[in-house]
Every structure is written in C-alpha cells, then in structure tokens.
Design a protein around this motif. Structure first.
Motif, PDB file in Angstrom:
ATOM      1  N   TRP A  34      99.799  41.452  11.441  1.00 50.30           N
ATOM      2  CA  TRP A  34      98.853  41.730  10.602  1.00 50.30           C
ATOM      3  C   TRP A  34      98.248  40.310  10.167  1.00 50.30           C
ATOM      4  CZ3 TRP A  34      95.409  45.551   9.795  1.00 50.30           C
ATOM      5  CH2 TRP A  34      94.501  45.365   8.717  1.00 50.30           C
ATOM      6  N   ILE A  35      99.041  39.619   9.658  1.00 49.98           N
ATOM      7  CA  ILE A  35      98.576  38.393   8.875  1.00 49.98           C
ATOM      8  C   ILE A  35      98.036  37.429   9.982  1.00 49.98           C
ATOM      9  CG2 ILE A  35      99.496  36.370   7.792  1.00 49.98           C
ATOM     10  CD1 ILE A  35     101.494  38.420   6.069  1.00 49.98           C
ATOM     11  N   ILE A  36      98.778  37.402  11.092  1.00 52.18           N
ATOM     12  CA  ILE A  36      98.212  36.501  12.216  1.00 52.18           C
ATOM     13  C   ILE A  36      96.897  36.907  12.609  1.00 52.18           C
ATOM     14  CG2 ILE A  36     100.391  35.373  12.451  1.00 52.18           C
ATOM     15  CD1 ILE A  36     100.520  36.685  15.035  1.00 52.18           C
ATOM     16  N   ALA A  37      96.656  38.044  12.494  1.00 57.15           N
ATOM     17  CA  ALA A  37      95.233  38.399  12.942  1.00 57.15           C
ATOM     18  C   ALA A  37      94.116  38.215  11.876  1.00 57.15           C
ATOM     19  CB  ALA A  37      95.401  40.079  13.178  1.00 57.15           C
ATOM     20  N   HIS A  38      94.395  37.665  10.833  1.00 56.61           N
ATOM     21  CA  HIS A  38      93.547  37.691   9.759  1.00 56.61           C
ATOM     22  C   HIS A  38      93.683  36.230   9.201  1.00 56.61           C
ATOM     23  CE1 HIS A  38      93.888  42.157   9.688  1.00 56.61           C
ATOM     24  NE2 HIS A  38      92.794  42.021   9.285  1.00 56.61           N
ATOM     25  N   ASP A  39      94.721  35.528   9.400  1.00 57.28           N
ATOM     26  CA  ASP A  39      94.793  34.220   8.546  1.00 57.28           C
ATOM     27  C   ASP A  39      95.321  33.306   9.847  1.00 57.28           C
ATOM     28  OD1 ASP A  39      95.211  32.803   5.805  1.00 57.28           O
ATOM     29  OD2 ASP A  39      96.634  32.005   7.324  1.00 57.28           O
ATOM     30  N   HIS A  40      94.975  32.233  10.027  1.00 58.04           N
ATOM     31  CA  HIS A  40      95.044  31.279  11.307  1.00 58.04           C
ATOM     32  C   HIS A  40      95.758  29.912  10.873  1.00 58.04           C
ATOM     33  CE1 HIS A  40      92.968  34.628  13.411  1.00 58.04           C
ATOM     34  NE2 HIS A  40      91.960  34.269  12.697  1.00 58.04           N
ATOM     35  N   ARG A  41      96.444  29.904   9.568  1.00 54.90           N
ATOM     36  CA  ARG A  41      97.143  28.513   9.487  1.00 54.90           C
ATOM     37  C   ARG A  41      98.261  28.287  10.071  1.00 54.90           C
ATOM     38  NH1 ARG A  41      98.191  29.910   3.090  1.00 54.90           N
ATOM     39  NH2 ARG A  41      96.599  31.310   3.533  1.00 54.90           N
ATOM     40  N   TRP A  42      98.861  29.357  10.776  1.00 53.30           N
ATOM     41  CA  TRP A  42     100.247  29.332  10.994  1.00 53.30           C
ATOM     42  C   TRP A  42     100.447  28.363  12.527  1.00 53.30           C
ATOM     43  CZ3 TRP A  42     102.390  31.332   7.072  1.00 53.30           C
ATOM     44  CH2 TRP A  42     101.651  32.285   6.498  1.00 53.30           C
ATOM     45  N   ALA A  43     101.553  27.764  12.485  1.00 54.49           N
ATOM     46  CA  ALA A  43     101.905  26.901  13.627  1.00 54.49           C
ATOM     47  C   ALA A  43     102.657  27.763  14.569  1.00 54.49           C
ATOM     48  CB  ALA A  43     103.131  25.630  13.183  1.00 54.49           C
ATOM     49  N   GLY A  44     102.980  28.683  14.182  1.00 56.66           N
ATOM     50  CA  GLY A  44     103.890  29.785  15.170  1.00 56.66           C
ATOM     51  C   GLY A  44     104.106  31.168  14.126  1.00 56.66           C
ATOM     52  N   ALA A  45     104.483  32.017  15.022  1.00 54.07           N
ATOM     53  CA  ALA A  45     104.875  33.446  14.513  1.00 54.07           C
ATOM     54  C   ALA A  45     105.937  34.089  15.347  1.00 54.07           C
ATOM     55  CB  ALA A  45     103.661  34.240  14.405  1.00 54.07           C
ATOM     56  N   ILE A  46     106.870  34.769  14.828  1.00 50.34           N
ATOM     57  CA  ILE A  46     107.579  35.636  15.564  1.00 50.34           C
ATOM     58  C   ILE A  46     107.585  36.927  15.107  1.00 50.34           C
ATOM     59  CG2 ILE A  46     110.133  36.054  15.959  1.00 50.34           C
ATOM     60  CD1 ILE A  46     110.764  32.984  15.586  1.00 50.34           C
ATOM     61  N   VAL A  47     107.198  37.956  15.878  1.00 50.76           N
ATOM     62  CA  VAL A  47     107.334  39.130  15.565  1.00 50.76           C
ATOM     63  C   VAL A  47     108.217  39.961  16.336  1.00 50.76           C
ATOM     64  CG1 VAL A  47     105.706  41.430  15.742  1.00 50.76           C
ATOM     65  CG2 VAL A  47     104.435  39.082  15.596  1.00 50.76           C
ATOM     66  N   GLU A  48     109.102  40.293  15.399  1.00 50.31           N
ATOM     67  CA  GLU A  48     110.499  40.822  15.864  1.00 50.31           C
ATOM     68  C   GLU A  48     110.569  42.394  15.504  1.00 50.31           C
ATOM     69  OE1 GLU A  48     115.208  39.783  15.961  1.00 50.31           O
ATOM     70  OE2 GLU A  48     113.870  38.999  14.356  1.00 50.31           O
TER      71      GLU A  48
END
Length: 163
Positions: A34-48
């Motif tokens: 949800w967050i990575i669809a709304h906020d784009h500051r992340w160097a990477g994400a892991i959805v587990e």
C-alpha cells in the motif's frame, strides 16, 4: 507510520532519509504494498506473504470468507484499499517473497502482484519457497529460513548498500 519515520529522520543524528527501505510480512506485506503505491521515497521494498487482493482473498484464504468484508466493509471500499489495484502507481524496486503452500495469503496473490509490477516496468523479483506455508519466517525448515535471510540480505545489499 510515515510521520514517525519523518520525525525519526529529522531528529535522530545519522539517519539518512534518502536511504530508506521498507518491508513487511502478512498484514505488514499489505502495508508495504500500500505504502509503495502512495509514497516513492523508498530505495527498495520487500513484500512478504502479503495480503494483496482483498477481493480474491474471499473464498481462497483459510482465515474465513468474512475477514475482508469485516475489515474493509463494502466491495467498493475493498477495491479502494487493494494493493493489487494500485500496482500501476508503484515505482519502488520490489522483492516479493512468498510460500507455495500459504493458505492464509494464497500464493496466487503474490504471483499476480509480481506479474503486474513487471508488466508495469517495475524492477521486481520473486522468490517462492516450495513446501512452505505462511509461517516460513518463524517455523519453516531451517534451510529455507536461512535462504530467506540470505535473499533478504542480498536484496538490501543491492538496494541499500553500505559503503
């Protein structure tokens, strides 16, 4: 949660707001997606082992068919809160980790989520553990738990390298 992160970055010496990653499992996987669809500051994400599509959760999860409706309310609210329906907004490199025999958050959700990210041009990777269930991170086979940790460390080494 983002207000907490913003406060920590602003007030704790040594934290670098330009070098942040996000990860979560199960409901945390839902929040991460949800967050990575709304906020784009992340160097990477892991959805587990994520709860990624409330609509398809009904009738396919072992948690019961009423959970998504009780949690989200109407079908319209369910769709509005579905990370699966927001993949076109994701730009963050995303590592999707799931288990083949996960009956809580069915594998099909992870496969569809990953595929939609790839189709949208997102730098995405998928890792599926055969023979494991929703409890992999806590009680999976030792070699799979080790492989999971190594894959997570490798992902962060590539997306949040330490000099």
């Amino acid at each position: 949660m983002l207000a907490f992160l913003d406060h920590a970055v602003a007030s704790v010496p040594g934290l670098d707001g330009d070098r942040v990653g996000i990860m979560g499992g199960s409901y945390g996987g839902y929040l991460t997606a949800w967050i990575i669809a709304h906020d784009h500051r992340w160097a990477g994400a892991i959805v587990e082992r994520g709860y990624l599509d409330p609509a398809s959760f009904v009738g396919s999860s072992d948690i019961g068919w009423r959970f998504p409706q009780q949690y989200h309310g109407t079908k319209q609210a369910m769709d509005a809160q579905s990370p699966m329906l927001l993949t076109d907004r994701v730009t963050t490199p995303t590592f999707v980790v799931h288990s083949e025999q996960d009956l809580r958050c069915p594998l099909s959700q992870a496969l569809r989520y990953y595929t939609q990210l790839k189709q949208g041009g997102v730098d995405a990777e998928l890792l599926v553990f055969p023979g494991e269930n929703h409890e992999l991170s806590r009680s999976g086979t030792p070699w799979h738990r080790r492989q999971r940790f190594e894959a997570i460390l490798d992902w962060w080494a590539r997306h949040l390298p330490v000099s």
